[in-house]
Design a protein around this motif. Sequence first.
Motif, PDB file in Angstrom:
ATOM      1  N   SER A  84      25.896  12.598 -13.830  1.00  0.00           N
ATOM      2  CA  SER A  84      26.352  11.953 -15.055  1.00  0.00           C
ATOM      3  C   SER A  84      25.397  12.128 -16.229  1.00  0.00           C
ATOM      4  N   THR A  85      24.115  12.074 -15.956  1.00  0.00           N
ATOM      5  CA  THR A  85      23.218  12.141 -17.098  1.00  0.00           C
ATOM      6  C   THR A  85      23.159  13.540 -17.683  1.00  0.00           C
ATOM      7  N   ASP A  86      23.698  14.470 -16.963  1.00  0.00           N
ATOM      8  CA  ASP A  86      23.808  15.792 -17.565  1.00  0.00           C
ATOM      9  C   ASP A  86      24.716  15.760 -18.790  1.00  0.00           C
ATOM     10  N   LEU A  87      25.441  14.695 -18.903  1.00  0.00           N
ATOM     11  CA  LEU A  87      26.335  14.587 -20.050  1.00  0.00           C
ATOM     12  C   LEU A  87      25.554  14.371 -21.340  1.00  0.00           C
ATOM     13  N   ILE A  88      24.279  14.045 -21.208  1.00  0.00           N
ATOM     14  CA  ILE A  88      23.442  13.960 -22.401  1.00  0.00           C
ATOM     15  C   ILE A  88      22.691  15.276 -22.567  1.00  0.00           C
ATOM     16  N   VAL A  89      22.921  15.929 -23.662  1.00  0.00           N
ATOM     17  CA  VAL A  89      22.172  17.136 -23.987  1.00  0.00           C
ATOM     18  C   VAL A  89      20.892  16.712 -24.702  1.00  0.00           C
ATOM     19  N   GLN A  90      19.761  17.058 -24.117  1.00  0.00           N
ATOM     20  CA  GLN A  90      18.485  16.669 -24.713  1.00  0.00           C
ATOM     21  C   GLN A  90      17.823  17.857 -25.402  1.00  0.00           C
ATOM     22  N   ARG A  91      17.385  17.616 -26.623  1.00  0.00           N
ATOM     23  CA  ARG A  91      16.649  18.637 -27.350  1.00  0.00           C
ATOM     24  C   ARG A  91      15.335  18.066 -27.834  1.00  0.00           C
ATOM     25  N   VAL A  92      14.315  18.883 -27.825  1.00  0.00           N
ATOM     26  CA  VAL A  92      13.038  18.496 -28.415  1.00  0.00           C
ATOM     27  C   VAL A  92      12.688  19.514 -29.475  1.00  0.00           C
ATOM     28  N   GLU A  93      12.278  19.008 -30.639  1.00  0.00           N
ATOM     29  CA  GLU A  93      11.884  19.921 -31.699  1.00  0.00           C
ATOM     30  C   GLU A  93      10.499  19.557 -32.177  1.00  0.00           C
ATOM     31  N   THR A  98      23.540   6.944 -25.764  1.00  0.00           N
ATOM     32  CA  THR A  98      24.642   7.893 -25.949  1.00  0.00           C
ATOM     33  C   THR A  98      25.062   8.422 -24.584  1.00  0.00           C
ATOM     34  N   GLY A  99      26.124   9.172 -24.577  1.00  0.00           N
ATOM     35  CA  GLY A  99      26.603   9.728 -23.320  1.00  0.00           C
ATOM     36  C   GLY A  99      26.978   8.650 -22.324  1.00  0.00           C
ATOM     37  N   ARG A 100      27.527   7.574 -22.831  1.00  0.00           N
ATOM     38  CA  ARG A 100      27.821   6.453 -21.953  1.00  0.00           C
ATOM     39  C   ARG A 100      29.215   6.555 -21.362  1.00  0.00           C
ATOM     40  N   ALA A 101      29.372   5.898 -20.239  1.00  0.00           N
ATOM     41  CA  ALA A 101      30.676   5.810 -19.578  1.00  0.00           C
ATOM     42  C   ALA A 101      31.328   7.181 -19.440  1.00  0.00           C
ATOM     43  N   GLY A 102      30.537   8.132 -19.053  1.00  0.00           N
ATOM     44  CA  GLY A 102      31.083   9.440 -18.752  1.00  0.00           C
ATOM     45  C   GLY A 102      31.304  10.339 -19.953  1.00  0.00           C
ATOM     46  N   LYS A 103      30.923   9.855 -21.149  1.00  0.00           N
ATOM     47  CA  LYS A 103      31.082  10.695 -22.338  1.00  0.00           C
ATOM     48  C   LYS A 103      29.845  11.571 -22.538  1.00  0.00           C
ATOM     49  N   SER A 104      30.046  12.634 -23.279  1.00  0.00           N
ATOM     50  CA  SER A 104      28.888  13.476 -23.566  1.00  0.00           C
ATOM     51  C   SER A 104      28.166  12.922 -24.785  1.00  0.00           C
ATOM     52  N   GLY A 105      26.919  13.312 -24.915  1.00  0.00           N
ATOM     53  CA  GLY A 105      26.136  12.842 -26.043  1.00  0.00           C
ATOM     54  C   GLY A 105      24.967  13.771 -26.277  1.00  0.00           C
ATOM     55  N   LEU A 106      24.367  13.621 -27.438  1.00  0.00           N
ATOM     56  CA  LEU A 106      23.249  14.473 -27.805  1.00  0.00           C
ATOM     57  C   LEU A 106      22.031  13.614 -28.108  1.00  0.00           C
ATOM     58  N   ALA A 107      20.877  14.043 -27.622  1.00  0.00           N
ATOM     59  CA  ALA A 107      19.632  13.346 -27.931  1.00  0.00           C
ATOM     60  C   ALA A 107      18.617  14.344 -28.457  1.00  0.00           C
ATOM     61  N   THR A 108      18.138  14.086 -29.669  1.00  0.00           N
ATOM     62  CA  THR A 108      17.154  14.978 -30.277  1.00  0.00           C
ATOM     63  C   THR A 108      15.852  14.225 -30.461  1.00  0.00           C
ATOM     64  N   ALA A 109      14.738  14.850 -30.062  1.00  0.00           N
ATOM     65  CA  ALA A 109      13.434  14.203 -30.217  1.00  0.00           C
ATOM     66  C   ALA A 109      12.564  15.017 -31.167  1.00  0.00           C
ATOM     67  N   PHE A 110      11.869  14.321 -32.052  1.00  0.00           N
ATOM     68  CA  PHE A 110      10.867  14.970 -32.908  1.00  0.00           C
ATOM     69  C   PHE A 110       9.516  14.821 -32.241  1.00  0.00           C
ATOM     70  N   PHE A 111       8.954  15.931 -31.878  1.00  0.00           N
ATOM     71  CA  PHE A 111       7.685  15.917 -31.135  1.00  0.00           C
ATOM     72  C   PHE A 111       6.591  16.543 -31.999  1.00  0.00           C
ATOM     73  N   VAL A 116      28.499   6.502 -29.796  1.00  0.00           N
ATOM     74  CA  VAL A 116      27.261   7.029 -30.359  1.00  0.00           C
ATOM     75  C   VAL A 116      27.176   8.504 -29.978  1.00  0.00           C
ATOM     76  N   ALA A 117      27.257   9.365 -30.975  1.00  0.00           N
ATOM     77  CA  ALA A 117      27.296  10.796 -30.699  1.00  0.00           C
ATOM     78  C   ALA A 117      25.888  11.366 -30.572  1.00  0.00           C
ATOM     79  N   HIS A 118      24.930  10.723 -31.232  1.00  0.00           N
ATOM     80  CA  HIS A 118      23.627  11.355 -31.362  1.00  0.00           C
ATOM     81  C   HIS A 118      22.529  10.295 -31.392  1.00  0.00           C
ATOM     82  N   VAL A 119      21.552  10.444 -30.526  1.00  0.00           N
ATOM     83  CA  VAL A 119      20.357   9.601 -30.589  1.00  0.00           C
ATOM     84  C   VAL A 119      19.204  10.475 -31.058  1.00  0.00           C
TER      85      VAL A 119
END
Length: 634
Positions: A394-403, A521-534, A499-502
């Motif tokens: 399920s958590t694969d439904l959140i696409v995680q990006r780090v920039e 985001t990505g709750r209840a089986g929905k997809s979501g995007l998470a972007t981190a500023f590193f 929530v489409a984007h965290v």
Amino acid sequence: MRTSWADSVANAENSAFATGASASTNNAANTNTSAAVVAAAPRPDRAAYVPPHLRNRAPAVVEAPVPSPINGPSAAKLPSGLRAPSGGTRPGGGPVRDMGRPGFGGSRGGGSWGSRSGGWDRREREVNPFTNDEETTDAAFDGQENTGINFDAYEDIPVETSGENVPPPVSTFAEIDLGDAVNENIRRCKYVKPTPVQRHAIPILVAGRDLMACAQTGSGKTAAFCFPIISGIMRGPPSHRQRGSRTVYPSALILSPTRELSIQIHEEARKFSYQAGVRVVVAYGGAPINQQLRELERGVDILVATPGRLVDLLERARVSLQNIRYLALDEADRMLDMGFEPQIRKIVEQMDMPTRGQRQTMLFSATFPREIQRLASDFLFNYIFLAVGRVGSSTDLIVQRVEFVLESDKRSHLMDLLHAQRVNGTSAKQALTLVFVETKKGADSLEHWLCMNGFPATTIHGDRTQQEREQALRSFKSGATPILVATDVAARGLDIPHVAHVVNFDLPNDIDDYVHRIGRTGRAGKSGLATAFFNENNSSLSRSLAELMQEANQEVPQWLSRYAAARSHGGGGGRNRRSGPRFGGRDFRRDSSNRSGAGDYFGGGSGYGGGAYGASPGYGGGAYGNPGLTSAWD
DNA sequence: AAAAAAT
């Protein structure tokens, strides 16, 4: 499956808006049906609170409770596999939950659930919680709750349990007799099938066992502890209340770390207990206490509260915990961390609450660091540890990006992201974007800057009044201000659909906080995007972040891997105790380093007559996790 | 170091 970042945004937006993003969210169910039920009910004479033990009787007749026979609360109602476990023995040697509890089970004339609906009730006075939210439409409601959960993603979800005599999971709600009222509410909520955490936790809790559960929020954990509590109260013993006293004696206490989360749990619990004759009241700070006192005076079976306000109520003797039979800590690891632990200890150990073993204790969180598990075990008796894992699911439904973004570039970079969402989105509206920052001041200033630059934003943090906080949340949920700048007050538990984007504008220092944040985001089986500023300031997080992302099959930028590697063989590097990749949780009792002192960890050690943990069949085999893992989500 | 939680 995974595509470009722009596609990810677009997908997240589509997912968010497909069901009508501006419509409100959390509400459930079938207005028509509920209204019909209300209309059909007889008119009440008065709104006086009727305690649970009187509600299904004729007014004049009050039978004395009959002491329960030998077995656990619901043994007779459970499938044979779910009989009260022998592992549930207390230090005294008696059966667990029924000892010393007259009438706990079976005393109610056969214990028929239906009997509770008869007689003089005040149910028609109960506001229908299923119609509370304004713009409820079928379209808005579809895809909420369980109907939207991607159950396929859950099919292969790894689950780990440990402890003595773990009751087997169920695959349908019908397998457990929760009672007609609860069943009806399950139907109203359109829950067709239990989520993994519900499948496992509900039988454990219905069997009367203590539980420590690692489960991702958004996977239905509120229901997982509410259903057993509500049905337990319905068939439970009388909750007595002294005449002339303004003290109330709730049967269940649910604690959470933020006011908004308490509000949310209260709203959900009201749905689950609708027309069940079980009263749920919420108490939290920042709001006038008088209204809360009035609600309490009308009677309370389940009290949902934040710790500070509860302590206040206890000190005023407006609430007593001496009748508590169920204690639930949501976000339990947060409740037991440094800031909260003394307060929680005071509530649980130094007021008049029944001791562990005398009550049923359930702890839920998406993360459970080992040292927190150790603290938590003070509150638990012979508990079961449950981890609903997430590998490749399920958590694969959140696409995680780090920039990599320098501090000085963060604002313009955020602006770019927000612009991109506007341009690529199918809707002219901005997708709901939750932006986490480190400080309250930072939240205010970023909000101001966004507004100045044409992005409708609001903010939620602890320096705002409670009214402002709740308004901000409403305005975000409705899409009026589709950008919410938040501190960690919003990191945990809040269920904000669509929530489409965290964006982690400022990364947290603790990987567990990151886990909770992106879980918005990505709750209840929905997809979501998470972007981190590193940037350099976050180097302490590099290793655990890289491991976490790898674990979740996310693309780890090379520069991040280099950061992580640099830290791991620097002097004294090694793994942060609290961090590490998390999949599944791990029962700290299983760590060999803890075995020597095992007696300290589950219920005061030598007193009870069960086998030692090490001897338990569930031990030592079949771990799917890494030995070093200390916490989990899902 | 920050955030949350009572007045």
